[in-house]
Motif scaffolding. Structure first.
Motif, PDB file in Angstrom:
ATOM      1  N   ALA A  42       1.269  -1.533  -0.162  1.00  8.92           N
ATOM      2  CA  ALA A  42      -0.153  -0.564   0.180  1.00  8.92           C
ATOM      3  C   ALA A  42       0.648   1.157  -0.008  1.00  8.92           C
ATOM      4  N   VAL A  43       1.851   1.051   0.877  1.00  3.31           N
ATOM      5  CA  VAL A  43       2.450   2.066   0.651  1.00  3.31           C
ATOM      6  C   VAL A  43       3.443   2.563  -0.729  1.00  3.31           C
ATOM      7  N   ALA A  44       4.170   1.108  -1.232  1.00  5.50           N
ATOM      8  CA  ALA A  44       4.554   1.639  -2.056  1.00  5.50           C
ATOM      9  C   ALA A  44       3.491   1.948  -3.820  1.00  5.50           C
ATOM     10  N   PHE A  45       2.045   1.593  -3.570  1.00  7.66           N
ATOM     11  CA  PHE A  45       0.882   1.988  -3.922  1.00  7.66           C
ATOM     12  C   PHE A  45       0.984   3.624  -4.315  1.00  7.66           C
ATOM     13  N   ALA A  46       0.910   4.103  -3.015  1.00  8.91           N
ATOM     14  CA  ALA A  46       0.936   5.695  -3.198  1.00  8.91           C
ATOM     15  C   ALA A  46       2.031   6.380  -3.049  1.00  8.91           C
ATOM     16  N   ALA A  47       3.009   5.741  -3.258  1.00 12.49           N
ATOM     17  CA  ALA A  47       4.501   6.402  -3.499  1.00 12.49           C
ATOM     18  C   ALA A  47       4.966   6.742  -5.461  1.00 12.49           C
ATOM     19  N   VAL A  48       3.942   5.465  -5.877  1.00 15.68           N
ATOM     20  CA  VAL A  48       3.913   5.602  -7.033  1.00 15.68           C
ATOM     21  C   VAL A  48       2.573   6.657  -7.996  1.00 15.68           C
ATOM     22  N   TRP A  49       1.929   6.629  -7.102  1.00 15.69           N
ATOM     23  CA  TRP A  49       0.855   7.550  -7.844  1.00 15.69           C
ATOM     24  C   TRP A  49       1.342   8.396  -7.160  1.00 15.69           C
ATOM     25  N   VAL A  50       2.119   9.223  -6.247  1.00 19.33           N
ATOM     26  CA  VAL A  50       2.702  10.329  -6.089  1.00 19.33           C
ATOM     27  C   VAL A  50       3.650  10.220  -7.483  1.00 19.33           C
ATOM     28  N   LEU A  51       4.864   9.535  -7.621  1.00 18.97           N
ATOM     29  CA  LEU A  51       5.513   9.761  -8.995  1.00 18.97           C
ATOM     30  C   LEU A  51       5.089   9.862 -10.120  1.00 18.97           C
ATOM     31  N   SER A  52       3.801   9.432  -9.911  1.00 18.02           N
ATOM     32  CA  SER A  52       2.910   9.306 -11.931  1.00 18.02           C
ATOM     33  C   SER A  52       2.822  10.420 -12.534  1.00 18.02           C
ATOM     34  N   PRO A  53       3.125  10.792 -13.654  1.00 11.69           N
ATOM     35  CA  PRO A  53       3.134  12.253 -14.178  1.00 11.69           C
ATOM     36  C   PRO A  53       1.730  12.420 -14.261  1.00 11.69           C
ATOM     37  N   ILE A  54       0.900  11.074 -14.553  1.00 10.40           N
ATOM     38  CA  ILE A  54      -0.940  11.047 -15.083  1.00 10.40           C
ATOM     39  C   ILE A  54      -1.478  11.448 -13.792  1.00 10.40           C
ATOM     40  N   ASP A  55      -2.421  12.596 -13.423  1.00  6.14           N
ATOM     41  CA  ASP A  55      -3.016  12.845 -12.071  1.00  6.14           C
ATOM     42  C   ASP A  55      -4.454  13.293 -12.786  1.00  6.14           C
ATOM     43  N   LEU A  56      -5.293  12.916 -11.460  1.00  7.59           N
ATOM     44  CA  LEU A  56      -6.566  13.232 -11.640  1.00  7.59           C
ATOM     45  C   LEU A  56      -6.882  14.469 -11.975  1.00  7.59           C
ATOM     46  N   ILE A  57      -6.473  15.435 -11.087  1.00  6.98           N
ATOM     47  CA  ILE A  57      -5.876  17.418 -10.833  1.00  6.98           C
ATOM     48  C   ILE A  57      -4.507  17.570 -11.461  1.00  6.98           C
ATOM     49  N   PRO A  58      -4.482  18.702 -12.176  1.00  8.19           N
ATOM     50  CA  PRO A  58      -3.101  19.025 -13.198  1.00  8.19           C
ATOM     51  C   PRO A  58      -2.187  19.609 -11.913  1.00  8.19           C
ATOM     52  N   GLU A  59      -1.706  19.037 -11.687  1.00  4.67           N
ATOM     53  CA  GLU A  59      -0.303  19.458 -10.806  1.00  4.67           C
ATOM     54  C   GLU A  59      -0.180  21.001 -10.750  1.00  4.67           C
ATOM     55  N   PHE A  60       0.107  21.528 -12.030  1.00  3.20           N
ATOM     56  CA  PHE A  60       0.150  23.149 -12.071  1.00  3.20           C
ATOM     57  C   PHE A  60      -1.641  24.203 -12.103  1.00  3.20           C
ATOM     58  N   LEU A  61      -2.032  23.193 -11.396  1.00  3.66           N
ATOM     59  CA  LEU A  61      -3.180  24.478 -10.824  1.00  3.66           C
ATOM     60  C   LEU A  61      -2.651  24.572  -9.539  1.00  3.66           C
ATOM     61  N   PRO A  62      -2.730  26.022  -8.538  1.00  2.00           N
ATOM     62  CA  PRO A  62      -2.302  26.199  -7.257  1.00  2.00           C
ATOM     63  C   PRO A  62      -3.229  25.962  -6.335  1.00  2.00           C
ATOM     64  N   VAL A  63      -2.583  25.573  -5.407  1.00  2.97           N
ATOM     65  CA  VAL A  63      -3.964  25.011  -4.376  1.00  2.97           C
ATOM     66  C   VAL A  63      -3.971  23.761  -4.367  1.00  2.97           C
ATOM     67  N   ILE A  64      -5.069  23.154  -5.853  1.00  7.83           N
ATOM     68  CA  ILE A  64      -5.969  22.006  -5.735  1.00  7.83           C
ATOM     69  C   ILE A  64      -5.123  21.311  -6.412  1.00  7.83           C
ATOM     70  N   GLY A  65      -4.092  21.343  -7.354  1.00  7.10           N
ATOM     71  CA  GLY A  65      -3.122  20.140  -7.792  1.00  7.10           C
ATOM     72  C   GLY A  65      -2.255  19.116  -7.048  1.00  7.10           C
ATOM     73  N   PRO A  66      -1.670  19.378  -5.966  1.00  9.05           N
ATOM     74  CA  PRO A  66      -1.669  17.640  -5.527  1.00  9.05           C
ATOM     75  C   PRO A  66      -3.007  17.664  -4.520  1.00  9.05           C
ATOM     76  N   LEU A  67      -3.845  18.079  -4.524  1.00  6.17           N
ATOM     77  CA  LEU A  67      -4.619  17.205  -3.540  1.00  6.17           C
ATOM     78  C   LEU A  67      -4.982  15.495  -4.382  1.00  6.17           C
ATOM     79  N   ASP A  68      -5.295  15.559  -5.311  1.00  9.59           N
ATOM     80  CA  ASP A  68      -5.225  13.612  -5.713  1.00  9.59           C
ATOM     81  C   ASP A  68      -4.136  13.677  -4.813  1.00  9.59           C
ATOM     82  N   ASP A  69      -2.924  13.992  -5.110  1.00  7.03           N
ATOM     83  CA  ASP A  69      -1.759  13.213  -4.302  1.00  7.03           C
ATOM     84  C   ASP A  69      -2.338  12.979  -2.822  1.00  7.03           C
TER      85      ASP A  69
END
Length: 128
Positions: A64-91
Motif C-alpha cells: 500500500a505504501v509503495a502504491f502511494a509512492a508510485v501514485w505521487v511519482l506518476s505524471p498522470i494525475d486526476l487534477i493537474p499539478e500546475f493548478l495552484p492549491v488544488i493541484g496536489p490535492l489528489d496526491d
C-alpha cells in the motif's frame, strides 16, 4: 538548439523555480494547520521510507505504501499539478488513504516512530 527544446528547458526551469519558491514560503509559515499541510507529503515520504525498511511492517502494508509512492511519482494525475492549491490535492488524498489502510495492519508505536512530523496530525488522520 531547436525551438521546442528551448521551450522545454524554459518550462522546466520555471517549474523548478516555482517549486523552490513554494518550499521557501512553506518553511516560513507560522506553526499551525497550514504548516502541517505543507509538510504532509514530505513527512509521508520519510515515513514510507522508514516503514519500507522496518521488519515489523506486514507485506500488504508495504505494498500500500509503495502504491502511494508510485501514485505521487506518476505524471498522470486526476487534477493537474500546475493548478495552484488544488493541484496536489489528489496526491494528498491517495497518500492519506493508503497510509490509513497501511496503518490498520502496522502497530501504532511503529507508525508513530516512523512519522517525522506532528504526531497529532497522524493521530487525526488515523482516527484512533
Amino acid at each position: 538548439m531547436p525551438g521546442w527544446l528551448t521551450a522545454l528547458v524554459i518550462a522546466a526551469g520555471v517549474i523548478i523555480a516555482s517549486w523552490l519558491v513554494l518550499v521557501v514560503l512553506a518553511r516560513r509559515l507560522p506553526p499551525g494547520l497550514a504548516r502541517d499541510l505543507a509538510a504532509f507529503l514530505p513527512d509521508c515520504v520519510t515515513a514510507a521510507r522508514r516503514l519500507r525498511r522496518d521488519p515489523r511492517v506486514p507485506r500488504r502494508a508495504k505494498i500500500a505504501v509503495a502504491f502511494a509512492a508510485v501514485w505521487v511519482l506518476s505524471p498522470i494525475d486526476l487534477i493537474p499539478e500546475f493548478l495552484p492549491v488544488i493541484g496536489p490535492l489528489d496526491d494528498i488524498i491517495v497518500v492519506a488513504l493508503m497510509l490509513r489502510y497501511a496503518a490498520r495492519s502496522v502497530p501504532r508505536d511503529v507508525l508513530l516512530e516512523a512519522w517525522p512530523g506532528n504526531p497529532d496530525l497522524l493521530k487525526r488522520l488515523l482516527g484512533r
